[in-house]
Motif scaffolding. Sequence first.
Motif, PDB file in Angstrom:
ATOM      1  N   GLY B 138     -46.731  45.994 -50.357  1.00 17.35           N
ATOM      2  CA  GLY B 138     -46.080  45.379 -51.512  1.00 17.35           C
ATOM      3  C   GLY B 138     -47.092  45.094 -52.579  1.00 17.35           C
ATOM      4  N   MET B 143     -42.192  43.144 -54.932  1.00 20.16           N
ATOM      5  CA  MET B 143     -42.189  44.247 -53.996  1.00 20.16           C
ATOM      6  C   MET B 143     -41.955  43.821 -52.561  1.00 20.16           C
ATOM      7  N   SER B 146     -38.569  44.513 -51.372  1.00 18.67           N
ATOM      8  CA  SER B 146     -38.333  45.930 -51.118  1.00 18.67           C
ATOM      9  C   SER B 146     -38.925  46.320 -49.779  1.00 18.67           C
ATOM     10  N   TYR B 147     -40.063  45.754 -49.551  1.00 19.50           N
ATOM     11  CA  TYR B 147     -40.793  46.070 -48.330  1.00 19.50           C
ATOM     12  C   TYR B 147     -39.984  45.647 -47.105  1.00 19.50           C
ATOM     13  N   LEU B 150     -37.346  48.036 -46.630  1.00 19.48           N
ATOM     14  CA  LEU B 150     -37.823  49.301 -46.078  1.00 19.48           C
ATOM     15  C   LEU B 150     -38.093  49.178 -44.590  1.00 19.48           C
ATOM     16  N   GLU B 151     -38.648  48.040 -44.219  1.00 15.61           N
ATOM     17  CA  GLU B 151     -38.924  47.814 -42.797  1.00 15.61           C
ATOM     18  C   GLU B 151     -37.663  48.027 -41.973  1.00 15.61           C
TER      19      GLU B 151
END
Lengths: 112, 154
Positions: B138, B143, B146-147, B150-151
């Motif tokens: 990130g 971010m 978002s991270y 995504l995880e």
Amino acid sequence: MEGLDTKFAALADPTRRAILARLSLGEATVNELASPFEMSQPAISQHLKVLEEAGLIICRVEGTKRPRRLAKEGIEAMDQWLGMLHTALEKNYDRLDSVLAGTNTQKKGKKR
Amino acid sequence: MSKMTLKTEGDTHVIVTRRFAATPEAVYRAHTDPKLLQKWLLGPEGWSMPVCINDAKPGGKFRYEWTNGKGAGFHITGEYLEVNPFSRIVHVERMFLPEPTPDNHVETTFERDGEGTLMTIRMTLPDEKTRATMLASGMEHGMEASYVRLEAMI
């Protein structure tokens, strides 16, 4: 998470990036990979190990040879993440466009 | 169509460019006026920046705090090193997640580009590993969310 950490860490080395660039042209053996680098085979093998553990390359066994190739899924995971980063940043800047459109009508900055 | 580019350079840099249909003066103000920053520097949908302290002068400090309104949040602190109104800002920043990340040295330039502005952000991290960690965990405002998303995906 862990996957991405090791992937980006694996990329933080110019030799490993060069190996990936070479593999983007197609499968290659350790010897073939070692030749453009002034580096011993064990040193290259060490780099390959890092790339393999990061899931960026795959090793195939063919008799005594062990050719490596790019791991599509591993590369795509990074690509996807960078794409998301790009999208999120771009969203901020799209919002900034709107803010600027609002302030634009105000007094313009002096001309140079 | 994308107006933004994001690329790595060498081992420790990340370069972001973006064009805006506004004057460098306006884009610069949007990066230094807390009231304007709070309108756009938000990251993913649903996040807001309730705290925005920004003292844009050499040696001045800033602090941005984000929240998703559901208990999740993080903040960035930094100091301005150079401030040339409307054309260039140099600052260092670190993100608290909650541990502080190593200092990110950031140079932002705003150049007149026809009727608009070309903004270039050049980030310099202390070393390759730090940049790798930043890219992986990130890097920019907002971010982290978002991270986390995504995880869940990978």
